[in-house]
Design an enzyme around this catalytic site. Structure first.
Site, PDB file in Angstrom:
ATOM      1  N   ASP A  62      -3.923  -0.137   9.703  1.00 38.38           N
ATOM      2  CA  ASP A  62      -4.326  -1.516   9.724  1.00 38.38           C
ATOM      3  C   ASP A  62      -5.578  -1.409  10.595  1.00 38.38           C
ATOM      4  OD1 ASP A  62      -4.324  -4.343  10.591  1.00 38.38           O
ATOM      5  OD2 ASP A  62      -2.075  -4.415  10.271  1.00 38.38           O
TER       6      ASP A  62
ATOM      7  N   LYS B   8      -3.461 -12.190  -6.425  1.00 39.42           N
ATOM      8  CA  LYS B   8      -2.011 -11.672  -6.391  1.00 39.42           C
ATOM      9  C   LYS B   8      -1.585 -11.692  -7.745  1.00 39.42           C
ATOM     10  CE  LYS B   8      -1.149 -11.132  -2.077  1.00 39.42           C
ATOM     11  NZ  LYS B   8      -0.763  -9.948  -1.395  1.00 39.42           N
TER      12      LYS B   8
ATOM     13  N   TYR C 291      -6.794 -16.767  -3.267  1.00 38.95           N
ATOM     14  CA  TYR C 291      -5.352 -15.880  -3.006  1.00 38.95           C
ATOM     15  C   TYR C 291      -4.449 -15.921  -4.181  1.00 38.95           C
ATOM     16  CZ  TYR C 291      -1.043 -14.867  -0.564  1.00 38.95           C
ATOM     17  OH  TYR C 291       0.027 -14.061  -0.521  1.00 38.95           O
TER      18      TYR C 291
ATOM     19  N   ARG D 165       1.677  -5.668  12.170  1.00 42.56           N
ATOM     20  CA  ARG D 165       2.587  -7.101  12.742  1.00 42.56           C
ATOM     21  C   ARG D 165       3.169  -7.365  11.398  1.00 42.56           C
ATOM     22  NH1 ARG D 165      -1.920 -11.542  14.373  1.00 42.56           N
ATOM     23  NH2 ARG D 165      -3.186 -11.795  12.209  1.00 42.56           N
TER      24      ARG D 165
ATOM     25  N   ASP E 153      -9.005   0.317   6.799  1.00 44.40           N
ATOM     26  CA  ASP E 153      -9.499  -0.948   6.167  1.00 44.40           C
ATOM     27  C   ASP E 153      -9.351  -0.555   4.738  1.00 44.40           C
ATOM     28  OD1 ASP E 153     -11.186  -2.705   4.586  1.00 44.40           O
ATOM     29  OD2 ASP E 153     -12.867  -2.459   5.813  1.00 44.40           O
ATOM     30  N   VAL E 154      -8.431  -1.289   3.952  1.00 45.27           N
ATOM     31  CA  VAL E 154      -7.865  -1.032   2.615  1.00 45.27           C
ATOM     32  C   VAL E 154      -9.060  -0.960   1.590  1.00 45.27           C
ATOM     33  CG1 VAL E 154      -5.713  -1.522   2.995  1.00 45.27           C
ATOM     34  CG2 VAL E 154      -7.049  -3.355   2.281  1.00 45.27           C
TER      35      VAL E 154
ATOM     36  N   VAL F  53       7.176 -16.716   4.658  1.00 51.23           N
ATOM     37  CA  VAL F  53       7.969 -15.727   5.606  1.00 51.23           C
ATOM     38  C   VAL F  53       7.250 -16.168   7.182  1.00 51.23           C
ATOM     39  CG1 VAL F  53       8.217 -13.453   6.262  1.00 51.23           C
ATOM     40  CG2 VAL F  53       8.120 -14.044   3.923  1.00 51.23           C
TER      41      VAL F  53
ATOM     42  N   ASN G 123       1.029  -3.249   1.462  1.00 52.05           N
ATOM     43  CA  ASN G 123       1.525  -4.362   2.249  1.00 52.05           C
ATOM     44  C   ASN G 123       0.246  -5.055   2.590  1.00 52.05           C
ATOM     45  OD1 ASN G 123       3.475  -6.311   3.632  1.00 52.05           O
ATOM     46  ND2 ASN G 123       2.188  -5.362   5.279  1.00 52.05           N
TER      47      ASN G 123
END
Length: 239
Positions: free
Chosen positions: A35, A154, A150, A14, A58-59, A183, A85
């Site tokens: 995903d 990043k 977070y 999504r 699952d990354v 976004v 992403n």
């Protein structure tokens, strides 16, 4: 085997990820869409036919990364593009932050892309015009309160992007990053979207996908180590 470029996109069910899959598919890519939200992923990719594979990914799992890369090569013959992403947005004041909350952000937002790059490295090295795009954030440019986990994850991804770009340049693999601002995606709840929209419109997932599409395209063949901020001027407004 098709000679079309082949992309592996994470967080694809999504929001930005689904928009990236749509844009790359429209640009002629074959896509492996990964995903943890498998049901949503299958729904969002149902209309693409054989050009898109939906996979549970699952990354933080080395095994699932290996399976996703193998699926791309087995099905399409190559892997030319990796779009890291997938991400989680976790907010907490420092006094309320926990070790588990902090580590969880880092595992998805930084360890995940590292595992993906490592898993895809052999396939990307063998491909012509290979590229990697990492989704960073304006939190890796300017600090925001209650974003210690977070934001720092990043910032780490920003550093990983630069280090990887330097190391992989001799192999012909370009590595770049997009830095989305606010976004309109499910990652931001309605209250947060309303609060942010009071200071200027939110971006759309398609606008982030457009930036990614450029960075993975032949038009960006001389671009590596770039940091493309796509935020409508958000960071310019911070005092």
């Amino acid at each position: 085997m098709s000679t079309a470029p082949v992309a592996l996109v994470t967080g694809a069910a999504r929001g930005q990820g689904a928009a990236i899959v749509a844009r790359l598919h429209a640009d002629g890519f074959q896509v492996v869409a990964g995903d943890v939200r498998v049901d949503e992923l299958r729904t969002s990719t149902a209309d693409y036919g054989d050009g898109v594979i939906a996979m549970a990914l699952d990354v933080t799992s080395e095994e699932q990364w290996a399976a996703a890369v193998a699926a791309a090569v087995d099905r399409f013959g190559t892997l030319t593009t990796l779009v890291n992403n997938a991400g989680v947005l976790h907010r907490a004041a420092l006094a309320d932050e926990t070790a588990a909350g902090f580590e969880g952000s880092w595992r998805v937002n930084c360890l995940g892309p590292f595992l993906g790059i490592r898993a895809a490295l052999a396939a990307l090295t063998a491909a012509d015009g290979a590229s990697i795009v990492n989704t960073c954030s304006t939190s890796a440019v300017r600090p925001f309160p209650h974003h210690a986990a977070y934001g720092s994850s990043k910032w780490a991804l920003r550093g990983l992007t630069q280090a990887t770009a330097v190391e992989l340049a001799p192999s012909g693999i370009r590595v770049n990053a997009v830095f989305p601002g606010p976004v309109a995606t499910p990652m931001l709840d309605d209250r947060t979207q309303d609060r942010l929209a009071a200071h200027g419109r939110l971006g759309t997932p398609a606008e982030i996908a457009d930036a990614v599409a450029f960075l993975v395209s032949a038009q960006a063949s001389f671009v590596t180590g770039a940091e493309l901020v796509v935020d409508g001027g958000q960071i310019l407004k911070i005092g």
